[in-house]
Design an enzyme around this catalytic site. Structure first.
Site, PDB file in Angstrom:
ATOM      1  N   ASP A   1      -9.657  -6.094  -6.160  1.00 47.42           N
ATOM      2  CA  ASP A   1      -9.418  -5.711  -7.557  1.00 47.42           C
ATOM      3  C   ASP A   1      -9.113  -6.890  -8.477  1.00 47.42           C
ATOM      4  O   ASP A   1      -8.957  -6.716  -9.678  1.00 47.42           O
ATOM      5  CB  ASP A   1      -8.310  -4.649  -7.646  1.00 47.42           C
ATOM      6  CG  ASP A   1      -6.954  -5.169  -7.184  1.00 47.42           C
ATOM      7  OD1 ASP A   1      -6.807  -6.384  -6.967  1.00 47.42           O
ATOM      8  OD2 ASP A   1      -6.030  -4.348  -7.038  1.00 47.42           O
TER       9      ASP A   1
ATOM     10  N   TYR B   1      -6.746 -17.034  -8.019  1.00 40.88           N
ATOM     11  CA  TYR B   1      -6.358 -17.494  -6.681  1.00 40.88           C
ATOM     12  C   TYR B   1      -6.720 -18.956  -6.429  1.00 40.88           C
ATOM     13  O   TYR B   1      -6.187 -19.573  -5.497  1.00 40.88           O
ATOM     14  CB  TYR B   1      -6.967 -16.602  -5.592  1.00 40.88           C
ATOM     15  CG  TYR B   1      -6.147 -15.359  -5.363  1.00 40.88           C
ATOM     16  CD1 TYR B   1      -5.076 -15.356  -4.475  1.00 40.88           C
ATOM     17  CD2 TYR B   1      -6.408 -14.185  -6.056  1.00 40.88           C
ATOM     18  CE1 TYR B   1      -4.308 -14.228  -4.270  1.00 40.88           C
ATOM     19  CE2 TYR B   1      -5.643 -13.050  -5.866  1.00 40.88           C
ATOM     20  CZ  TYR B   1      -4.592 -13.074  -4.971  1.00 40.88           C
ATOM     21  OH  TYR B   1      -3.818 -11.960  -4.779  1.00 40.88           O
TER      22      TYR B   1
HETATM   23  P1  NAD Z   1       1.835  -1.973   2.855  1.00 37.31           P
HETATM   24  O1  NAD Z   1       2.443  -2.851   3.889  1.00 37.31           O
HETATM   25  O2  NAD Z   1       2.697  -1.213   1.926  1.00 37.31           O
HETATM   26  O3  NAD Z   1       0.888  -0.894   3.575  1.00 37.31           O
HETATM   27  C1  NAD Z   1       0.027  -1.159   4.608  1.00 37.31           C
HETATM   28  C2  NAD Z   1       0.084   0.000   5.588  1.00 37.31           C
HETATM   29  O4  NAD Z   1      -0.873  -0.276   6.625  1.00 37.31           O
HETATM   30  C3  NAD Z   1       1.435   0.173   6.272  1.00 37.31           C
HETATM   31  O5  NAD Z   1       1.885   1.497   6.135  1.00 37.31           O
HETATM   32  C4  NAD Z   1       1.148  -0.177   7.724  1.00 37.31           C
HETATM   33  O6  NAD Z   1       1.957   0.518   8.642  1.00 37.31           O
HETATM   34  C5  NAD Z   1      -0.307   0.197   7.835  1.00 37.31           C
HETATM   35  N1  NAD Z   1      -1.044  -0.393   8.946  1.00 37.31           N
HETATM   36  C6  NAD Z   1      -0.893  -1.618   9.504  1.00 37.31           C
HETATM   37  N2  NAD Z   1      -1.783  -1.790  10.480  1.00 37.31           N
HETATM   38  C7  NAD Z   1      -2.531  -0.664  10.546  1.00 37.31           C
HETATM   39  C8  NAD Z   1      -3.641  -0.243  11.342  1.00 37.31           C
HETATM   40  N3  NAD Z   1      -4.146  -1.031  12.295  1.00 37.31           N
HETATM   41  N4  NAD Z   1      -4.161   0.992  11.144  1.00 37.31           N
HETATM   42  C9  NAD Z   1      -3.641   1.805  10.190  1.00 37.31           C
HETATM   43  N5  NAD Z   1      -2.606   1.448   9.400  1.00 37.31           N
HETATM   44  C10 NAD Z   1      -2.061   0.234   9.574  1.00 37.31           C
HETATM   45  O7  NAD Z   1       0.817  -2.903   2.059  1.00 37.31           O
HETATM   46  P2  NAD Z   1       0.276  -2.886   0.558  1.00 37.31           P
HETATM   47  O8  NAD Z   1       1.005  -3.947  -0.189  1.00 37.31           O
HETATM   48  O9  NAD Z   1       0.258  -1.516   0.009  1.00 37.31           O
HETATM   49  O10 NAD Z   1      -1.207  -3.408   0.803  1.00 37.31           O
HETATM   50  C11 NAD Z   1      -2.084  -2.794   1.720  1.00 37.31           C
HETATM   51  C12 NAD Z   1      -3.297  -3.655   1.988  1.00 37.31           C
HETATM   52  O11 NAD Z   1      -4.142  -3.680   0.857  1.00 37.31           O
HETATM   53  C13 NAD Z   1      -3.008  -5.124   2.319  1.00 37.31           C
HETATM   54  O12 NAD Z   1      -3.960  -5.614   3.242  1.00 37.31           O
HETATM   55  C14 NAD Z   1      -3.212  -5.801   0.986  1.00 37.31           C
HETATM   56  O13 NAD Z   1      -3.492  -7.163   1.119  1.00 37.31           O
HETATM   57  C15 NAD Z   1      -4.394  -5.029   0.486  1.00 37.31           C
HETATM   58  N6  NAD Z   1      -4.588  -5.073  -0.956  1.00 37.31           N
HETATM   59  C16 NAD Z   1      -5.786  -5.488  -1.376  1.00 37.31           C
HETATM   60  C17 NAD Z   1      -6.069  -5.520  -2.701  1.00 37.31           C
HETATM   61  C18 NAD Z   1      -7.394  -6.005  -3.122  1.00 37.31           C
HETATM   62  O14 NAD Z   1      -7.727  -5.984  -4.270  1.00 37.31           O
HETATM   63  N7  NAD Z   1      -8.245  -6.479  -2.217  1.00 37.31           N
HETATM   64  C19 NAD Z   1      -5.112  -5.135  -3.631  1.00 37.31           C
HETATM   65  C20 NAD Z   1      -3.880  -4.684  -3.168  1.00 37.31           C
HETATM   66  C21 NAD Z   1      -3.635  -4.641  -1.817  1.00 37.31           C
HETATM   67  C1  G6P Z   2      -4.389  -8.679  -6.009  1.00 40.41           C
HETATM   68  C2  G6P Z   2      -5.359  -9.180  -4.996  1.00 40.41           C
HETATM   69  C3  G6P Z   2      -5.059  -8.551  -3.679  1.00 40.41           C
HETATM   70  C4  G6P Z   2      -3.641  -8.799  -3.271  1.00 40.41           C
HETATM   71  C5  G6P Z   2      -2.692  -8.333  -4.337  1.00 40.41           C
HETATM   72  C6  G6P Z   2      -1.295  -8.827  -3.986  1.00 40.41           C
HETATM   73  O1  G6P Z   2      -4.639  -7.336  -6.209  1.00 40.41           O
HETATM   74  O2  G6P Z   2      -6.678  -8.924  -5.329  1.00 40.41           O
HETATM   75  O3  G6P Z   2      -5.955  -9.015  -2.726  1.00 40.41           O
HETATM   76  O4  G6P Z   2      -3.353  -8.132  -2.068  1.00 40.41           O
HETATM   77  O5  G6P Z   2      -3.050  -8.865  -5.580  1.00 40.41           O
HETATM   78  O6  G6P Z   2      -0.370  -8.203  -4.759  1.00 40.41           O
HETATM   79  P1  G6P Z   2       1.162  -8.180  -4.370  1.00 40.41           P
HETATM   80  O7  G6P Z   2       1.751  -7.460  -5.526  1.00 40.41           O
HETATM   81  O8  G6P Z   2       1.270  -7.421  -3.065  1.00 40.41           O
HETATM   82  O9  G6P Z   2       1.601  -9.591  -4.235  1.00 40.41           O
HETATM   83 MN    MN Z   3      -7.961  -9.315  -3.540  1.00 39.93          MN
END
Ligand code: NAD
Ligand code: G6P
Ligand code: MN
Length: 439
Positions: A170, A262
């Site tokens: 995102d 980033y």
């Molecule tokens: P979070 O720690 O609150 O939630 C992650 C969940 O995944 C937890 O409940 C955990 O128990 C679970 N989990 C861990 N391993 C697992 C597995 N093998 N199978 C199923 N569930 C599993 O994290 P968050 O801050 O909400 O972020 C979640 C993910 O999304 C992270 O990888 C984060 O980097 C990613 N993220 C990506 C973007 C993006 O734009 N690419 C944006 C925000 C978050």
């Molecule tokens: C952005 C990035 C994600 C990352 C997130 C981290 O959305 O695209 O890849 O996981 O920021 O946000 P946080 O609030 O968890 O530091």
């Molecule tokens: Mn990202």
């Protein structure tokens, strides 16, 4: 009307309420029959499940909810998988950020040695998920947010080329929304051209509907004292403001293009290390704010028996992933940024590099847009970063200490092979329960 079975892997994540609200707002094209919250942490997902159960009761009472730690149950009959796992959870993210800082190196969730450690935990978990998708729901669409996105996409596309998947992030859309607001334009009316790797790219053009390139206007704005126009979003909280403000510095140094935020970790390493407290990093702030607030709110709503007045609502992050599902279901092209195998899109990079470019999503998947030849600066940075990413995948799959060391040595945030080795040994020790064994 057909109704869908959608599973969220990482169902206990802090982003789940936002994503589910976005899904429910799209019930005209994505009506659910069944929603599954799959997680490895039964207690965490049970709390989240309690909140989501109330949300469904009030907004979509015919939807069946399943909360489970069992992938077979979660995937059998599934149409869509939204993946947002965090292998090792936020406590391991804290170590990913803190250990490099102790060595004077950038400590970040997805960039540098922290992203490397996260990758080595996540690759086995994502591949296990892929194996079970192939077994139980080979026709499902997988939309992935889990990080580190480019590295997971690389491992995934090599193992499961036949599965229907999209790896998205995102950050580009959030930056584009910020740019549009700052220029006083509507995002949907602008055509952006972006090229890079995930968390490692640049915008080269921003066309308005008359074909005028607005990048010079944006450059003038960023180089002036005029404020950036921020908007309501999770990403625009106080922690993120310095990151957006640093776009001015990137623009001043490299004025030909707008850099992904980033890149600050790769280009301004000393400054980023200087701002950090090795005992209290972003992961600690997330645990003390977002995680606490989200789960306190879930418990409050469960006790009250209603979500009617909850602040947990849809936002950019949830809407963005749902927009991809909408394009798949309606075959109406959606212009987006995606992480896909290069295959000629970007000259001078390996064919199997995962590149992040614009493309359009339809019922047939993504058609990514190629870009012309890149300047030396961007191409060289991308070649080096991609080699780091591919070596990280190989290190995980082959259990190779040698490749892990090469990967870290190649990462721009790491100053020498000596520091790379010291870091690798510390990260290995901290990740004993998670990483594949390295020999
Ligand atoms: P979070 O720690 O609150 O939630 C992650 C969940 O995944 C937890 O409940 C955990 O128990 C679970 N989990 C861990 N391993 C697992 C597995 N093998 N199978 C199923 N569930 C599993 O994290 P968050 O801050 O909400 O972020 C979640 C993910 O999304 C992270 O990888 C984060 O980097 C990613 N993220 C990506 C973007 C993006 O734009 N690419 C944006 C925000 C978050
Ligand atoms: C952005 C990035 C994600 C990352 C997130 C981290 O959305 O695209 O890849 O996981 O920021 O946000 P946080 O609030 O968890 O530091
Ligand atoms: Mn990202």
């Amino acid at each position: 009307m057909q109704r869908y079975h959608l599973t969220i892997a990482g169902g206990g994540a802090t982003y789940t309420p936002g994503i589910v609200n976005s899904i429910l707002n799209a019930s005209d094209v994505l009506p659910l029959r069944k929603l599954v919250l799959l997680d490895t942490d039964a207690e965490r997902v049970a709390t989240m499940g309690g909140f989501i159960r109330l949300l469904l009761k009030e907004k979509a009472p015919t939807v069946e909810l399943l909360v489970t730690t069992d992938r077979r149950q979660a995937f059998t009959g599934m149409d869509f998988l939204f993946a947002q796992i965090r292998s090792g959870g936020l406590p391991m993210r804290a170590l990913d950020e803190q250990i490099p800082l102790r060595h004077g190196v950038v400590g970040q969730e997805t960039c540098g040695p922290g992203g490397f450690a996260f990758a080595l935990r996540s690759i086995p978990d994502m591949l296990a998920i892929g194996e079970d998708v192939r077994r139980y729901a080979p026709n499902a669409w997988i939309l992935n947010y889990s990080n580190p996105a480019a590295i997971l996409a690389d491992a995934w596309h090599k193992r499961f080329p036949e599965l229907k998947s999209l790896f998205i992030c995102d950050m580009p859309i959030v930056i584009e929304l910020l740019v549009a607001a700052t220029l006083g334009q509507r995002h949907g009316e602008l055509a952006f051209e972006y090229v890079g790797l995930n968390h490692f790219g640049w915008w080269r053009h921003i066309w308005d509907p008359q074909g005028q390139d607005l990048l010079p206007q944006l450059r003038a704005h960023l180089l002036s004292d005029k404020p950036l126009t921020l908007f309501e979003d999770e990403h625009v909280n106080a922690d993120w403001i310095p990151t957006f403000e640093r776009l001015r510095k990137s623009m001043g140094l490299f004025p030909e293009f707008l850099s992904n935020t980033y890149l600050q970790y790769y280009l301004f390493g000393e400054e980023m290390v200087g701002h950090e407290d090795p005992h209290y990093t972003r992961a600690n702030r997330v645990m003390d704010t977002r995680e606490k607030e989200v789960f306190a709110e879930c418990r409050r709503c469960i006790a009250a028996g209603s979500v009617a007045d909850s602040f947990l609502s849809a936002g950019v992050h949830g809407d963005f992933i749902v927009d991809h599902a909408r394009a798949i279901l309606t075959n109406r092209p959606f212009r987006t940024t995606v992480n896909v195998p290069n295959r000629g899109l970007v000259a001078g990079l390996p064919e199997d590099a995962i590149v992040e470019v614009h493309g359009q999503v339809t019922a047939h998947g993504v058609e990514a847009f190629g870009v012309g030849p890149l300047p030396h600066f961007q191409r060289a940075l991308m070649v080096q970063q991609n080699a780091y990413e591919q070596l990280t995948v190989e290190a995980a799959l082959e259990g190779s200490y040698a490749k892990a060391l090469q990967a870290l040595t190649l990462n721009r945030t790491v100053p020498s092979a000596d520091v790379a080795k010291a870091l690798l040994d510390d990260l290995l020790e901290a990740n004993r329960d998670y990483w594949p064994p390295l020999r």
